[in-house]
Motif scaffolding. Structure first.
Motif, PDB file in Angstrom:
ATOM      1  N   GLY A  28       6.558   7.531   9.644  1.00  8.73           N
ATOM      2  CA  GLY A  28       5.266   6.936   9.937  1.00  8.73           C
ATOM      3  C   GLY A  28       4.399   6.847   8.701  1.00  8.73           C
ATOM      4  N   ALA A  29       3.274   6.195   8.870  1.00  8.62           N
ATOM      5  CA  ALA A  29       2.313   6.061   7.777  1.00  8.62           C
ATOM      6  C   ALA A  29       0.915   6.075   8.379  1.00  8.62           C
ATOM      7  CB  ALA A  29       2.543   4.761   7.015  1.00  8.62           C
ATOM      8  N   ALA A  30      -0.039   6.586   7.623  1.00 12.04           N
ATOM      9  CA  ALA A  30      -1.427   6.642   8.078  1.00 12.04           C
ATOM     10  C   ALA A  30      -2.339   6.102   6.984  1.00 12.04           C
ATOM     11  CB  ALA A  30      -1.820   8.068   8.434  1.00 12.04           C
ATOM     12  N   LEU A  31      -3.312   5.302   7.397  1.00 12.74           N
ATOM     13  CA  LEU A  31      -4.349   4.792   6.507  1.00 12.74           C
ATOM     14  C   LEU A  31      -5.639   5.493   6.890  1.00 12.74           C
ATOM     15  CD1 LEU A  31      -5.779   2.794   4.556  1.00 12.74           C
ATOM     16  CD2 LEU A  31      -5.893   1.198   6.479  1.00 12.74           C
ATOM     17  N   ILE A  32      -6.234   6.213   5.952  1.00  8.43           N
ATOM     18  CA  ILE A  32      -7.506   6.877   6.212  1.00  8.43           C
ATOM     19  C   ILE A  32      -8.587   5.805   6.096  1.00  8.43           C
ATOM     20  CG2 ILE A  32      -9.078   8.746   5.583  1.00  8.43           C
ATOM     21  CD1 ILE A  32      -6.257   9.668   6.510  1.00  8.43           C
ATOM     22  N   GLN A  33      -9.194   5.461   7.231  1.00  6.29           N
ATOM     23  CA  GLN A  33     -10.189   4.389   7.267  1.00  6.29           C
ATOM     24  C   GLN A  33     -11.601   4.902   7.003  1.00  6.29           C
ATOM     25  OE1 GLN A  33      -9.057   2.945  11.257  1.00  6.29           O
ATOM     26  NE2 GLN A  33      -8.640   0.981  10.257  1.00  6.29           N
ATOM     27  N   GLY A  36       1.769  27.141   3.258  1.00  2.85           N
ATOM     28  CA  GLY A  36       0.507  27.109   2.520  1.00  2.85           C
ATOM     29  C   GLY A  36       0.262  25.790   1.795  1.00  2.85           C
ATOM     30  N   LEU A  37       1.221  24.853   1.871  1.00  6.58           N
ATOM     31  CA  LEU A  37       1.062  23.543   1.231  1.00  6.58           C
ATOM     32  C   LEU A  37      -0.089  22.793   1.899  1.00  6.58           C
ATOM     33  CD1 LEU A  37       2.224  21.391  -0.745  1.00  6.58           C
ATOM     34  CD2 LEU A  37       3.647  20.607   1.148  1.00  6.58           C
ATOM     35  N   SER A  38      -0.971  22.185   1.094  1.00  6.90           N
ATOM     36  CA  SER A  38      -2.068  21.388   1.657  1.00  6.90           C
ATOM     37  C   SER A  38      -2.377  20.216   0.739  1.00  6.90           C
ATOM     38  CB  SER A  38      -3.312  22.251   1.864  1.00  6.90           C
ATOM     39  OG  SER A  38      -3.848  22.658   0.633  1.00  6.90           O
ATOM     40  N   LYS A  39      -2.947  19.195   1.339  1.00  4.40           N
ATOM     41  CA  LYS A  39      -3.331  18.013   0.557  1.00  4.40           C
ATOM     42  C   LYS A  39      -4.514  17.346   1.245  1.00  4.40           C
ATOM     43  CE  LYS A  39      -1.639  14.117  -1.944  1.00  4.40           C
ATOM     44  NZ  LYS A  39      -0.540  13.445  -2.563  1.00  4.40           N
ATOM     45  N   LEU A  40      -5.503  16.942   0.453  1.00  3.46           N
ATOM     46  CA  LEU A  40      -6.691  16.266   0.957  1.00  3.46           C
ATOM     47  C   LEU A  40      -6.497  14.758   0.823  1.00  3.46           C
ATOM     48  CD1 LEU A  40      -9.637  16.515   2.012  1.00  3.46           C
ATOM     49  CD2 LEU A  40     -10.352  16.402  -0.385  1.00  3.46           C
ATOM     50  N   PHE A  41      -6.703  14.033   1.934  1.00  2.00           N
ATOM     51  CA  PHE A  41      -6.616  12.577   1.942  1.00  2.00           C
ATOM     52  C   PHE A  41      -7.998  12.027   2.255  1.00  2.00           C
ATOM     53  CE2 PHE A  41      -2.388  14.113   3.129  1.00  2.00           C
ATOM     54  CZ  PHE A  41      -1.607  13.459   2.190  1.00  2.00           C
ATOM     55  N   VAL A  42      -8.427  11.025   1.483  1.00  2.00           N
ATOM     56  CA  VAL A  42      -9.774  10.469   1.630  1.00  2.00           C
ATOM     57  C   VAL A  42      -9.698   8.989   2.006  1.00  2.00           C
ATOM     58  CG1 VAL A  42     -10.773  12.122   0.007  1.00  2.00           C
ATOM     59  CG2 VAL A  42      -9.969   9.904  -0.824  1.00  2.00           C
ATOM     60  N   LYS A  43     -10.840   8.441   2.386  1.00  2.00           N
ATOM     61  CA  LYS A  43     -10.937   7.042   2.784  1.00  2.00           C
ATOM     62  C   LYS A  43     -10.200   6.149   1.783  1.00  2.00           C
ATOM     63  CE  LYS A  43     -14.268   3.393   3.725  1.00  2.00           C
ATOM     64  NZ  LYS A  43     -15.675   3.047   3.896  1.00  2.00           N
ATOM     65  N   GLY A  44      -9.329   5.287   2.328  1.00  2.00           N
ATOM     66  CA  GLY A  44      -8.557   4.365   1.496  1.00  2.00           C
ATOM     67  C   GLY A  44      -7.162   4.869   1.168  1.00  2.00           C
ATOM     68  N   ASP A  45      -6.912   6.168   1.315  1.00  2.00           N
ATOM     69  CA  ASP A  45      -5.571   6.704   1.054  1.00  2.00           C
ATOM     70  C   ASP A  45      -4.606   6.254   2.143  1.00  2.00           C
ATOM     71  OD1 ASP A  45      -6.371   8.048  -1.221  1.00  2.00           O
ATOM     72  OD2 ASP A  45      -6.422  10.029  -0.280  1.00  2.00           O
ATOM     73  N   VAL A  46      -3.363   6.001   1.735  1.00  2.00           N
ATOM     74  CA  VAL A  46      -2.286   5.711   2.663  1.00  2.00           C
ATOM     75  C   VAL A  46      -1.225   6.772   2.435  1.00  2.00           C
ATOM     76  CG1 VAL A  46      -0.575   4.026   3.427  1.00  2.00           C
ATOM     77  CG2 VAL A  46      -2.761   3.238   2.522  1.00  2.00           C
ATOM     78  N   LEU A  47      -0.823   7.455   3.501  1.00  2.00           N
ATOM     79  CA  LEU A  47       0.129   8.551   3.334  1.00  2.00           C
ATOM     80  C   LEU A  47       1.314   8.393   4.261  1.00  2.00           C
ATOM     81  CD1 LEU A  47      -0.616  11.379   5.593  1.00  2.00           C
ATOM     82  CD2 LEU A  47      -2.638  10.070   4.940  1.00  2.00           C
ATOM     83  N   LEU A  98       0.814  -1.213   0.000  1.00  2.00           N
ATOM     84  CA  LEU A  98       0.000   0.000   0.000  1.00  2.00           C
ATOM     85  C   LEU A  98       0.843   1.256   0.000  1.00  2.00           C
ATOM     86  CD1 LEU A  98      -2.743  -1.063   2.565  1.00  2.00           C
ATOM     87  CD2 LEU A  98      -2.799  -1.205   0.075  1.00  2.00           C
ATOM     88  N   LEU A  99       2.058   1.170   0.544  1.00  2.00           N
ATOM     89  CA  LEU A  99       2.919   2.338   0.616  1.00  2.00           C
ATOM     90  C   LEU A  99       4.353   1.913   0.848  1.00  2.00           C
ATOM     91  CD1 LEU A  99       3.253   5.501   0.965  1.00  2.00           C
ATOM     92  CD2 LEU A  99       3.000   5.076   3.411  1.00  2.00           C
ATOM     93  N   GLN A 100       5.255   2.517   0.115  1.00  2.00           N
ATOM     94  CA  GLN A 100       6.690   2.451   0.386  1.00  2.00           C
ATOM     95  C   GLN A 100       7.180   3.873   0.194  1.00  2.00           C
ATOM     96  OE1 GLN A 100       8.195  -0.547  -2.357  1.00  2.00           O
ATOM     97  NE2 GLN A 100       8.408  -1.963  -0.643  1.00  2.00           N
TER      98      GLN A 100
END
Length: 192
Positions: free
Chosen positions: A125-130, A142-153, A82-84
């Motif tokens: 670290g890593a996060a999974l948006i459940q 001012g940097l921003s990013k939207l993470f939604v269900k299923g995203d791994v960051l 899911l993420l490396q």
């Protein structure tokens, strides 16, 4: 396994007087359907005898060996990366902290409208948006990013503090993993 049942079908009629049509069906496909139906009726009426015979003579049949390569376990175990990452979602290069390694896994729940304090992390670290969605922002750039269900960051690492906010109307939930060290908090709240 099938050959063992053919053996029973051939042996049992000789020992217990099963109708001849069963014996004939094993080697002679031209046996009529009527004869097979009559034989099947006899088998159903004497099913207790058949089960007893199968259990009694079952130990006399040579064991059937199945090699591992013959047994297929399709789709029982699946693995997907899911993420490396070697850097965070905002470009921070990861380094492992000094000390005794400590893995931390936690769930972070944001109610609708909730926003975290500005913070960062001294460890990869890593996060999974459940559930839901989170808007992560770096106030100083001012940097921003939207993470939604299923995203791994890959979580942020040192440098600029960031916030995460649930701008949606439902609860947002993240499962977060940190590769830290004993005595090191997973988050800090002052600019270093």
């Amino acid at each position: 396994m099938f050959s063992a049942w053919l053996w029973y079908l051939e042996l049992c009629p000789q020992l217990f007087g099963f109708p001849v049509a069963i014996r004939g069906a094993v080697h002679h496909p031209e046996v009529t359907m009527a004869a097979l139906a009559a034989s099947w009726s006899w088998v159903r009426m004497n099913s207790t005898t058949l089960i007893s015979v199968a259990l009694t003579f079952g130990s006399l049949v040579a064991p059937i060996h199945v090699h591992a390569h013959e047994v297929e376990h399709k789709d029982q175990i699946a693995s997907e990366v899911l993420l490396q990452a070697s850097q965070s979602w905002k470009g921070d290069k990861y380094q492992y902290p000094q000390g005794t390694p400590l893995i931390t896994v936690k769930t972070v729940v944001f109610q609708p409208g909730a926003k975290s304090k500005p913070h960062s992390h001294d460890m990869p670290g890593a996060a999974l948006i459940q559930e839901g969605e989170l808007l992560c922002q770096v106030p100083t750039t001012g940097l921003s990013k939207l993470f939604v269900k299923g995203d791994v960051l890959p979580t942020t690492f040192k440098n600029d503090l960031h916030t995460c906010e649930n701008k949606g109307s439902v609860v947002a939930k993240a499962l977060v993993f940190y590769a830290g060290a004993v005595g090191l908090p997973t988050s800090y709240y002052i600019q270093k």
